[in-house]
Design an enzyme around this catalytic site. Structure first.
Site, PDB file in Angstrom:
ATOM      1  CB  SER A 184     -20.365  42.962 -95.193  1.00  0.00           C
ATOM      2  OG  SER A 184     -19.454  41.888 -95.203  1.00  0.00           O
TER       3      SER A 184
ATOM      4  CG  HIS B 232     -22.505  40.281 -92.479  1.00  0.00           C
ATOM      5  ND1 HIS B 232     -23.540  39.392 -92.283  1.00  0.00           N
ATOM      6  CD2 HIS B 232     -21.720  39.720 -93.433  1.00  0.00           C
ATOM      7  CE1 HIS B 232     -23.396  38.351 -93.090  1.00  0.00           C
ATOM      8  NE2 HIS B 232     -22.288  38.518 -93.793  1.00  0.00           N
TER       9      HIS B 232
ATOM     10  CG  ASP C  26     -18.746  37.978 -94.643  1.00  0.00           C
ATOM     11  OD1 ASP C  26     -19.782  37.293 -94.612  1.00  0.00           O
ATOM     12  OD2 ASP C  26     -18.691  39.125 -95.131  1.00  0.00           O
TER      13      ASP C  26
ATOM     14  CG  MET D 145     -15.049  33.708 -95.733  1.00  0.00           C
ATOM     15  SD  MET D 145     -14.705  34.444 -97.327  1.00  0.00           S
ATOM     16  CE  MET D 145     -15.903  35.787 -97.361  1.00  0.00           C
TER      17      MET D 145
ATOM     18  CG  HIS E 214     -22.251  34.657 -93.539  1.00  0.00           C
ATOM     19  ND1 HIS E 214     -22.197  35.301 -94.763  1.00  0.00           N
ATOM     20  CD2 HIS E 214     -22.553  33.362 -93.816  1.00  0.00           C
ATOM     21  CE1 HIS E 214     -22.446  34.437 -95.724  1.00  0.00           C
ATOM     22  NE2 HIS E 214     -22.646  33.255 -95.183  1.00  0.00           N
TER      23      HIS E 214
ATOM     24  CG  MET F 120     -19.597  31.848 -95.826  1.00  0.00           C
ATOM     25  SD  MET F 120     -19.138  33.333 -96.722  1.00  0.00           S
ATOM     26  CE  MET F 120     -18.877  34.440 -95.344  1.00  0.00           C
TER      27      MET F 120
ATOM     28  CG  MET G 148     -25.193  33.056 -99.435  1.00  0.00           C
ATOM     29  SD  MET G 148     -24.497  34.437 -98.510  1.00  0.00           S
ATOM     30  CE  MET G 148     -23.284  35.093 -99.650  1.00  0.00           C
TER      31      MET G 148
ATOM     32  CG  ASP H  75     -24.001  38.397 -97.347  1.00  0.00           C
ATOM     33  OD1 ASP H  75     -23.499  39.469 -97.744  1.00  0.00           O
ATOM     34  OD2 ASP H  75     -23.371  37.555 -96.664  1.00  0.00           O
TER      35      ASP H  75
HETATM   36  C1  DX5 Z   1     -19.590  37.147 -99.392  1.00  0.00           C
HETATM   37  C2  DX5 Z   1     -19.922  37.639 -98.036  1.00  0.00           C
HETATM   38  C3  DX5 Z   1     -20.593  38.961 -97.979  1.00  0.00           C
HETATM   39  C4  DX5 Z   1     -19.810  40.087 -98.587  1.00  0.00           C
HETATM   40  C5  DX5 Z   1     -20.788  40.891 -99.367  1.00  0.00           C
HETATM   41  O1  DX5 Z   1     -19.335  35.784 -99.329  1.00  0.00           O
HETATM   42  O2  DX5 Z   1     -20.735  36.727 -97.341  1.00  0.00           O
HETATM   43  O3  DX5 Z   1     -21.000  39.306 -96.664  1.00  0.00           O
HETATM   44  O4  DX5 Z   1     -19.181  40.942 -97.666  1.00  0.00           O
HETATM   45  O5  DX5 Z   1     -20.101  41.839-100.037  1.00  0.00           O
HETATM   46  P1  DX5 Z   1     -20.752  42.828-101.073  1.00  0.00           P
HETATM   47  O6  DX5 Z   1     -21.810  43.585-100.375  1.00  0.00           O
HETATM   48  O7  DX5 Z   1     -19.598  43.657-101.492  1.00  0.00           O
HETATM   49  O8  DX5 Z   1     -21.309  41.982-102.198  1.00  0.00           O
HETATM   50 ZN    ZN Z   2     -21.631  37.408 -95.451  1.00  0.00          ZN
END
Ligand code: DX5
Ligand code: ZN
Length: 225
Positions: free
Chosen positions: A10, A34, A36, A38, A67, A69, A141, A176
């Site tokens: 990630s 990955h 993220d 947001m 991903h 969000m 999640m 995740d």
């Molecule tokens: C959190 C993200 C994850 C995050 C996970 O909302 O979707 O992808 O990077 O991070 P770790 O592995 O540090 O929990």
């Molecule tokens: Zn994620």
């Protein structure tokens, strides 16, 4: 339980000023990067959008697992198609954010991209019942979405198993949040085969070795030829 453990690094926990170097450091030990996305609304944090995913796609030697969000994910799908995602990449969005998930999943698949649905910790597996024919990945999640480095929620393990049983074998079950050497064997045993990790890879002095150790801890047989 599938024997093959897939690892996604990630990039949320990578140094965002030097994505390319962070990615090349771990590329030999992971299967996906990955990303993220947001929006500061669906989750209380803001990262980047399609233009940055497009830039990452251009420099990545591995497929991406994107991903989303964000609120109203369906209205952003065209931007991610335009970012150059292709048949080996995943584009996933949250069931909680999309009133018409089937249309959105079809749109992603029609563009030749692997489609996935994500469930937050508070969302039951039954919320995604009926999507079996439309998804290539289900992401469970194991922390509340929004931030890296949180503690793994062990109470998600039965949901991983339930979802593994609900969906056909060719649908990837991913996890995740809080994945590290200790939690990897638990989620793998529960039925997950794509393990996404941020802090446990990029937060370590040797990220490449850390990624390898996560895969090994999930299933030592993975390395036996
Ligand atoms: C959190 C993200 C994850 C995050 C996970 O909302 O979707 O992808 O990077 O991070 P770790 O592995 O540090 O929990
Ligand atoms: Zn994620």
């Amino acid at each position: 339980m599938s024997d093959k453990v897939l690892i996604a690094a990630s990039l949320l926990s990578a140094d965002m000023a030097r994505f390319e170097r962070s990615m090349s450091e771990v590329a030999s030990e992971v299967d996906y990067f990955h990303c993220d996305v947001m929006d500061g609304h669906f989750v209380p944090n803001l990262t980047f959008g399609a233009p940055v995913v497009k830039a990452i796609k251009r420099i990545s030697t591995l497929p991406l697992d994107v991903h989303l969000m964000i609120e109203k994910p369906a209205s952003w799908i065209d931007d991610y198609i335009g970012a150059g995602l292709s048949s080996k990449d995943y584009l996933t969005f949250h069931i909680e954010a999309e009133p018409n998930p089937v249309n959105a999943l079809k749109k992603i698949q029609d563009a030749g991209i692997q489609a996935g649905i994500v469930v937050k910790p508070g969302t039951a597996a039954t919320a995604i019942k009926g999507l079996e024919k439309f998804v290539n990945q289900v992401l469970v999640m194991t922390v509340e979405p929004g931030f890296g480095g949180q503690k793994f929620k062990e109470e998600m393990l039965p949901k991983i198993t339930e979802i593994r049983k609900m969906f056909p074998d060719n649908v990837l079950v991913a996890v995740d949040g809080g994945i590290d050497e200790t939690t990897a064997p638990l989620v793998y045993e529960a039925g997950a085969s794509l393990l996404i990790a941020g802090n446990a890879i990029f937060g370590k002095p040797d990220p490449r070795n850390a990624a390898r150790n996560i895969r090994f801890s999930a299933n030592p047989n993975h390395f036996v030829c």
